[in-house]
Design an enzyme around this catalytic site. Structure first.
Site, PDB file in Angstrom:
ATOM      1  N   SER A  48     -23.901  -1.929 -52.322  1.00  0.00           N
ATOM      2  CA  SER A  48     -24.486  -3.094 -51.627  1.00  0.00           C
ATOM      3  C   SER A  48     -26.009  -3.099 -51.571  1.00  0.00           C
ATOM      4  CB  SER A  48     -23.948  -3.186 -50.204  1.00  0.00           C
ATOM      5  OG  SER A  48     -22.703  -3.811 -50.219  1.00  0.00           O
TER       6      SER A  48
ATOM      7  N   LYS B 203     -27.679  -5.749 -53.492  1.00  0.00           N
ATOM      8  CA  LYS B 203     -27.736  -7.141 -52.999  1.00  0.00           C
ATOM      9  C   LYS B 203     -29.172  -7.566 -52.674  1.00  0.00           C
ATOM     10  CE  LYS B 203     -23.033  -6.877 -51.142  1.00  0.00           C
ATOM     11  NZ  LYS B 203     -22.196  -6.547 -49.987  1.00  0.00           N
TER      12      LYS B 203
ATOM     13  N   TYR C  30     -21.138  -8.576 -61.365  1.00  0.00           N
ATOM     14  CA  TYR C  30     -21.318  -8.047 -59.997  1.00  0.00           C
ATOM     15  C   TYR C  30     -20.981  -6.555 -59.924  1.00  0.00           C
ATOM     16  CZ  TYR C  30     -20.370  -7.284 -55.018  1.00  0.00           C
ATOM     17  OH  TYR C  30     -20.359  -6.774 -53.730  1.00  0.00           O
TER      18      TYR C  30
ATOM     19  N   TYR D 153     -24.603  -4.060 -42.406  1.00  0.00           N
ATOM     20  CA  TYR D 153     -23.339  -4.777 -42.141  1.00  0.00           C
ATOM     21  C   TYR D 153     -23.249  -5.137 -40.660  1.00  0.00           C
ATOM     22  CZ  TYR D 153     -22.370  -1.870 -46.301  1.00  0.00           C
ATOM     23  OH  TYR D 153     -22.438  -1.192 -47.475  1.00  0.00           O
TER      24      TYR D 153
ATOM     25  N   VAL E   4     -21.777   1.330 -49.947  1.00  0.00           N
ATOM     26  CA  VAL E   4     -20.611   2.197 -49.700  1.00  0.00           C
ATOM     27  C   VAL E   4     -20.585   3.478 -50.533  1.00  0.00           C
ATOM     28  CG1 VAL E   4     -18.981   0.504 -48.767  1.00  0.00           C
ATOM     29  CG2 VAL E   4     -19.150   0.827 -51.243  1.00  0.00           C
TER      30      VAL E   4
END
Ligand code: GLN
Length: 309
Positions: A65, A68, A193, A245, A263
């Protein structure tokens, strides 16, 4: 000063390492289960040659992540704020990163922010490029510019392992396609992705990316503006409000540093006008954040008074 106190960093990493026993490596992406639960490493980068490291710093890991933040920067540079934020929102969700619930209950059903999976998938669909390979190459080139290391690539095993098991992310894509948020071929989008998430580096590379974001998008050595000033500000704001998160609020109180986790156990932190920090500790807590990595950031923040609040 945080940048020249190796002794304190060594002590802090030893203390934080004790927390790895309370966490667990991610297993929903099968390849990530191979990580060593007990490991922890950190790099603190302050520009030029100034980099302090501690722990198993030779280990590499995938961004997951954390990517991102990087794709968001790229699409903002490609299309501008107005277009990007017409397709993805700016609000934290309070839900787990892979939740579908707000897509259904929120009108219009555009994803609430680019740091959750739905939002990140929408962002990845906006990367400019004629072919899927062009898009991936542009993203990798951007990572090379941010880290100064041209050999960084994605880990094929991790990408494949996620691609084969990413049915929840497929669901998010199909939901968004039905509602006109994305228009892509879902398998092609997931392929890009999962490769983006599998970009592999070490803590020092991660700290360098964090440093550029911390310093208004500029490589302070070469004075090259790699990310426009305004976009670097947007990235740091999302890192504070949504970067950890659904633990972002607590993290803002306990640590108060713009940071983004993944993660795989990575955390990239950016102290505005200060250092970039890259951490790798794959044992995760129940929200999917590196359990020892967060403890380490908490100690660093308390010791050097790094909270921005
Ligand atoms: N590739 C991961 C996924 O989509 C990234 C999630 C994360 O790091 N939280 O599930």
């Amino acid at each position: 000063m945080i940048c020249n106190d190796q002794g304190t960093l060594n002590e802090m990493i030893e203390a934080a390492k004790n927390y790895t026993q309370f966490g667990k490596v991610a297993d929903y992406i099968p390849a990530l289960q191979l990580a060593n639960n007990d490991t922890l490493s950190v790099a603190v980068y302050g520009g030029g040659k100034s980099c302090m490291k501690a722990g198993n710093i030779e280990e590499t890991f995938t961004l997951q992540s954390i990517s991102k933040v990087i794709t968001l920067a790229l699409v903002l540079m490609d299309h501008g704020e107005e277009y990007v934020f017409s397709r993805v929102g700016m609000e934290p969700t309070g839900d787990p990163f892979n939740s579908i619930i707000k897509l259904e209950t929120h009108t219009p059903s555009k994803p609430l922010n680019p740091m959750i999976n739905a939002g990140a998938l929408a962002v990845t669909s906006m990367i400019s490029g004629r072919t899927a390979r062009d898009k991936l190459d542009r993203l990798l080139q951007f990572v090379h510019d941010l880290t100064g290391r041209k050999t960084i690539n994605f880990n094929e095993n991790v990408a494949k392992s996620e691609f084969e098991t990413a049915d929840l992310n497929r669901s998010l894509c199909y939901f968004m396609k039905q509602h006109g948020v994305i228009h892509d071929n879902v398998e092609e989008l997931l392929d890009l992705y999962t490769k983006q998430c599998a970009i592999e580096m070490n803590c020092e590379d991660l700290a360098k990316m964090g440093y550029i974001i911390a310093n208004e998008g500029q490589d302070t050595e070469t004075k090259q503006q790699i990310i426009p000033h305004d976009i670097a500000r947007i990235l740091k704001t999302f890192m504070i409000t949504c970067g950890m998160y659904n633990a972002s609020g607590e993290f803002a109180i306990r640590v108060g540093i713009p940071a983004k986790s993944g993660v795989s156990g990575g955390i990239m932190a950016s102290i505005p006008h200060g250092v970039g920090i890259g951490i790798y500790g794959p044992a995760l807590d129940d929200k999917g954040n590196s359990i020892a990595g967060m403890k380490l950031l908490e100690s660093l923040s308390a010791h050097y008074d790094l909270s921005i609040f």
